[in-house]
Design a protein around this motif. Structure first.
Motif, PDB file in Angstrom:
ATOM      1  N   UNK A   1       0.828  -1.206   0.000  1.00 41.75           N
ATOM      2  CA  UNK A   1       0.000   0.000   0.000  1.00 41.75           C
ATOM      3  C   UNK A   1       0.863   1.257   0.000  1.00 41.75           C
ATOM      4  N   UNK A   2       1.894   1.268   0.845  1.00 41.42           N
ATOM      5  CA  UNK A   2       2.794   2.419   0.899  1.00 41.42           C
ATOM      6  C   UNK A   2       3.576   2.587  -0.397  1.00 41.42           C
ATOM      7  N   UNK A   3       3.940   1.486  -1.018  1.00 39.53           N
ATOM      8  CA  UNK A   3       4.653   1.545  -2.289  1.00 39.53           C
ATOM      9  C   UNK A   3       3.759   2.143  -3.374  1.00 39.53           C
ATOM     10  N   UNK A   4       2.494   1.753  -3.399  1.00 42.73           N
ATOM     11  CA  UNK A   4       1.558   2.323  -4.378  1.00 42.73           C
ATOM     12  C   UNK A   4       1.362   3.814  -4.151  1.00 42.73           C
ATOM     13  N   UNK A   5       1.242   4.216  -2.890  1.00 40.62           N
ATOM     14  CA  UNK A   5       1.079   5.637  -2.589  1.00 40.62           C
ATOM     15  C   UNK A   5       2.302   6.430  -3.025  1.00 40.62           C
TER      16      UNK A   5
ATOM     17  N   UNK B   1       2.411   9.332  -5.813  1.00 41.57           N
ATOM     18  CA  UNK B   1       2.856  10.677  -5.464  1.00 41.57           C
ATOM     19  C   UNK B   1       3.948  11.154  -6.421  1.00 41.57           C
ATOM     20  N   UNK B   2       4.784  10.252  -6.883  1.00 39.22           N
ATOM     21  CA  UNK B   2       5.846  10.626  -7.803  1.00 39.22           C
ATOM     22  C   UNK B   2       5.340  10.792  -9.224  1.00 39.22           C
ATOM     23  N   UNK B   3       4.054  10.500  -9.431  1.00 42.13           N
ATOM     24  CA  UNK B   3       3.475  10.671 -10.746  1.00 42.13           C
ATOM     25  C   UNK B   3       3.791   9.545 -11.700  1.00 42.13           C
ATOM     26  N   UNK B   4       4.249   8.441 -11.148  1.00 43.48           N
ATOM     27  CA  UNK B   4       4.599   7.300 -11.987  1.00 43.48           C
ATOM     28  C   UNK B   4       3.353   6.703 -12.613  1.00 43.48           C
ATOM     29  N   UNK B   5       2.326   6.459 -11.788  1.00 41.27           N
ATOM     30  CA  UNK B   5       1.080   5.895 -12.261  1.00 41.27           C
ATOM     31  C   UNK B   5       1.174   4.441 -12.658  1.00 41.27           C
ATOM     32  N   UNK B   6       2.285   3.786 -12.414  1.00 37.88           N
ATOM     33  CA  UNK B   6       2.466   2.393 -12.804  1.00 37.88           C
ATOM     34  C   UNK B   6       2.250   1.514 -11.587  1.00 37.88           C
ATOM     35  N   UNK B   7       0.997   1.074 -11.368  1.00 31.43           N
ATOM     36  CA  UNK B   7       0.685   0.222 -10.228  1.00 31.43           C
ATOM     37  C   UNK B   7       0.963  -1.241 -10.509  1.00 31.43           C
ATOM     38  N   UNK B   8       1.266  -1.598 -11.754  1.00 31.90           N
ATOM     39  CA  UNK B   8       1.517  -2.995 -12.083  1.00 31.90           C
ATOM     40  C   UNK B   8       2.792  -3.505 -11.425  1.00 31.90           C
ATOM     41  N   UNK B   9       3.745  -2.627 -11.185  1.00 31.46           N
ATOM     42  CA  UNK B   9       5.000  -3.049 -10.574  1.00 31.46           C
ATOM     43  C   UNK B   9       4.815  -3.396  -9.104  1.00 31.46           C
ATOM     44  N   UNK B  10       3.723  -2.925  -8.505  1.00 29.24           N
ATOM     45  CA  UNK B  10       3.485  -3.173  -7.089  1.00 29.24           C
ATOM     46  C   UNK B  10       2.538  -4.345  -6.868  1.00 29.24           C
TER      47      UNK B  10
END
Length: 122
Positions: A93-97, A101-110
């Motif tokens: 959860x913290x990794x996704x947040x 926040x960094x504007x990556x938008x890539x939730x697949x890596x998490x």
């Protein structure tokens, strides 16, 4: 009638009041920035809580059934597994947040396995 200069001043004053009110509103806890020490203590607390709950359930059942070491060990191990699982969920959860926040938008890596998935599910 009001003077255009005066209505302009009132509009600016209202904007300033809105900005000040917005800055004083309490933020949702998911919007707060946590330091690394806070994150670490949260994870340690989750792990210890899982262990203690498992220990308590195991001890209580052992006293109830008269089989002292068996259920105590079993439920302590289950509590450890539950604590680790909760810890990993919090870390994800913290990794996704952080990535949002960094504007990556890539939730697949998490994802749980850390693997990127394609559209056809490979």
């Amino acid at each position: 009638m009001t003077d255009p200069d005066e209505s302009e001043r009132l509009a600016r004053l209202e904007d300033r009041i809105k900005a000040l009110k917005a800055s004083k509103e309490p933020r949702h806890h998911s919007e707060e920035h946590y330091s690394q020490a806070q994150v670490g203590w949260r994870m340690v607390t989750e792990l210890v809580a899982g262990l203690m709950i498992g220990f308590g359930i195991g001890y209580g059942l052992d006293v109830l059934f008269g089989t002292l070491p068996i259920l105590l060990v079993l439920f302590t191990m289950l509590g450890l597994v539950a604590g680790i699982k909760t810890m990993m969920r919090s870390a994800r959860e913290l990794q996704r947040q952080e990535s949002a926040r960094q504007g990556d938008g890539n939730d697949n890596a998490a994802d749980a396995g850390g693997e990127k998935r394609t559209k056809d599910g490979d």
